[in-house]
Design a protein around this motif. Structure first.
Motif, PDB file in Angstrom:
ATOM      1  N   ALA A  49      -1.142  11.289  -0.911  1.00 44.18           N
ATOM      2  CA  ALA A  49      -0.205  11.592   0.183  1.00 44.18           C
ATOM      3  C   ALA A  49      -0.562  12.898   0.884  1.00 44.18           C
TER       4      ALA A  49
ATOM      5  N   ALA B 159       0.870  -1.164   0.000  1.00 40.57           N
ATOM      6  CA  ALA B 159       0.000   0.000   0.000  1.00 40.57           C
ATOM      7  C   ALA B 159       0.908   1.215   0.000  1.00 40.57           C
ATOM      8  N   ALA B 160       0.556   2.224  -0.766  1.00 46.74           N
ATOM      9  CA  ALA B 160       1.408   3.408  -0.830  1.00 46.74           C
ATOM     10  C   ALA B 160       0.568   4.662  -0.959  1.00 46.74           C
ATOM     11  N   GLY B 161       1.164   5.778  -0.574  1.00 44.05           N
ATOM     12  CA  GLY B 161       0.512   7.077  -0.729  1.00 44.05           C
ATOM     13  C   GLY B 161       0.875   7.669  -2.086  1.00 44.05           C
TER      14      GLY B 161
ATOM     15  N   THR C 107      -3.405   3.619  -1.886  1.00 44.02           N
ATOM     16  CA  THR C 107      -4.576   3.551  -1.000  1.00 44.02           C
ATOM     17  C   THR C 107      -5.084   4.936  -0.609  1.00 44.02           C
ATOM     18  N   ASN C 108      -4.230   5.941  -0.784  1.00 47.74           N
ATOM     19  CA  ASN C 108      -4.601   7.310  -0.400  1.00 47.74           C
ATOM     20  C   ASN C 108      -3.691   8.275  -1.144  1.00 47.74           C
TER      21      ASN C 108
ATOM     22  N   LEU D  83      -4.380  11.501   7.308  1.00 43.91           N
ATOM     23  CA  LEU D  83      -4.216  10.104   6.903  1.00 43.91           C
ATOM     24  C   LEU D  83      -4.398   9.180   8.092  1.00 43.91           C
TER      25      LEU D  83
ATOM     26  N   VAL E 240      -6.093   3.367   4.936  1.00 48.65           N
ATOM     27  CA  VAL E 240      -5.182   2.615   4.076  1.00 48.65           C
ATOM     28  C   VAL E 240      -5.655   1.165   3.948  1.00 48.65           C
TER      29      VAL E 240
ATOM     30  N   TYR F  71       3.189   9.109   9.110  1.00 50.70           N
ATOM     31  CA  TYR F  71       2.995   9.530   7.731  1.00 50.70           C
ATOM     32  C   TYR F  71       3.792  10.820   7.527  1.00 50.70           C
ATOM     33  N   GLU F  72       3.893  11.251   6.272  1.00 53.05           N
ATOM     34  CA  GLU F  72       4.754  12.374   5.930  1.00 53.05           C
ATOM     35  C   GLU F  72       4.053  13.703   6.209  1.00 53.05           C
TER      36      GLU F  72
ATOM     37  N   VAL G 233       4.818   6.841  -2.096  1.00 48.58           N
ATOM     38  CA  VAL G 233       5.640   6.689  -0.889  1.00 48.58           C
ATOM     39  C   VAL G 233       5.052   5.605   0.006  1.00 48.58           C
ATOM     40  N   GLY G 234       5.957   4.823   0.602  1.00 50.10           N
ATOM     41  CA  GLY G 234       5.519   3.771   1.520  1.00 50.10           C
ATOM     42  C   GLY G 234       6.635   3.407   2.479  1.00 50.10           C
ATOM     43  N   MET G 235       6.364   2.419   3.318  1.00 52.56           N
ATOM     44  CA  MET G 235       7.294   2.095   4.406  1.00 52.56           C
ATOM     45  C   MET G 235       7.891   0.688   4.273  1.00 52.56           C
TER      46      MET G 235
HETATM   47  N1  HPA Z   1       2.665   7.323   3.318  1.00 51.01           N
HETATM   48  C1  HPA Z   1       3.490   6.326   3.658  1.00 51.01           C
HETATM   49  N2  HPA Z   1       3.142   5.057   3.603  1.00 51.01           N
HETATM   50  C2  HPA Z   1       1.909   4.757   3.167  1.00 51.01           C
HETATM   51  C3  HPA Z   1       0.992   5.742   2.799  1.00 51.01           C
HETATM   52  C4  HPA Z   1       1.395   7.105   2.873  1.00 51.01           C
HETATM   53  O1  HPA Z   1       0.643   8.040   2.556  1.00 51.01           O
HETATM   54  N3  HPA Z   1      -0.154   5.101   2.421  1.00 51.01           N
HETATM   55  C5  HPA Z   1       0.074   3.779   2.558  1.00 51.01           C
HETATM   56  N4  HPA Z   1       1.314   3.559   3.023  1.00 51.01           N
END
Ligand code: HPA
Length: 273
Positions: free
Chosen positions: A235, A111-113, A232-233, A243, A248, A190-191, A207-209
């Motif tokens: 950023a 999952a990433a922003g 998923t969203n 967030l 997410v 989150y950022e 961006v993700g972790m």
């Molecule tokens: N930022 C970082 N990691 C994420 C995000 C995000 O917005 N959404 C899902 N993983």
């Protein structure tokens, strides 16, 4: 560390002699997919002494060995993250194990922003390259020479042929597919909007972790790598909304059915790539 992966490998081999060709990591909200494949063996991370176990809600922890459309695969339902307090070497241990179990290819999902303003929440993004500069390398420390060389090349982390197969699958299924650069942060926060503007200026689209460190460990040992993010969203600062992990996970679940359709077509495709 050396002994840790040898030890884990032995423990897994005592439970199954299954030979996967592709390793697949299922990201947030996507983990349920493992329940639906033709299973040969399931090994909980907890059963493997010395194995890192995820503490995050929504991340289960097991290897599922089985077949997707006749292709032998090992799925990771749940991964561990650097922000949980594990070392980077521990974080990538499961990736190395999948490689040592026989998987020559790796499909990473997460999952990433969305940083790229052309993206919308719910999009899928095929990862074409990555920025891992903001997290420590998983290769720091004595180099396990049996796995790979000290200074591995990273000029094509995401395999061109596998990318082409993913594009073809998405097109054939009528699933829109974005493409872009994934940037890994340590998290867990989150950022800030200023950080997102910086990441955009640096060329990141999402961006993700997770993921980037896993791709490095996989390339180190010569595995061929592909990656797909579920955006998923949007950023921080792109959307007005604060967030949340819940959001997410929810979007991951909403997109899980479509993601599964894509995976089932992608797996036989990349197997032949
Ligand atoms: N930022 C970082 N990691 C994420 C995000 C995000 O917005 N959404 C899902 N993983």
């Amino acid at each position: 560390m050396d002994n840790q992966w040898k030890n884990c490998l032995e423990q897994i081999r005592r439970k199954t002699d299954f030979q996967p060709r592709i390793g697949i990591v299922l990201g947030s909200g996507l983990g349920d997919y493992g329940d639906q494949i033709q299973k040969e063996a399931v090994i909980s991370y907890r059963e493997i002494e010395g194995f890192p176990v995820s503490t995050v809600q929504g991340h289960r922890g097991q290897f599922v060995f089985g077949y997707i459309k006749d292709v032998p695969v090992v799925l990771m339902q749940g991964r561990v993250h650097y922000y949980e307090g594990y070392s980077m070497q521990e974080v990538v241990l499961p990736i190395r194990l999948m490689g040592l179990l026989g998987a020559g290819k790796l499909l990473l999902t997460n999952a990433a922003g969305g940083i790229n303003t052309r993206f919308t929440a719910g999009d899928f993004m095929m990862i074409t390259d990555q920025i891992a500069t903001f997290v420590p390398s998983p290769l720091i420390g004595p180099n396990p020479q049996e796995l790979g060389e000290r200074f591995p090349d990273m000029s094509e982390i995401y395999d061109g042929k596998m990318q082409q197969k993913i594009r073809e699958s998405a097109r054939a299924l009528g699933i829109p597919l974005q493409e872009g650069v994934y940037l890994q942060t340590s998290g867990p926060q989150y950022e800030s909007p200023a950080e997102i503007r910086m990441m955009r200026a640096l060329g990141a689209d999402a961006v993700g972790m997770s993921t980037a460190c896993e791709a490095i460990a996989a390339r180190h040992m010569g595995m061929r790598v592909a990656g797909i993010s579920c955006i998923t969203n949007m950023a921080s600062g792109v959307s007005e909304e604060p967030l949340s992990h819940q959001e997410v996970e929810e979007m991951g679940r909403i997109r899980a059915v479509e993601f599964r359709r894509l995976l089932e077509d992608v797996v036989p495709g990349i197997d032949k790539a």
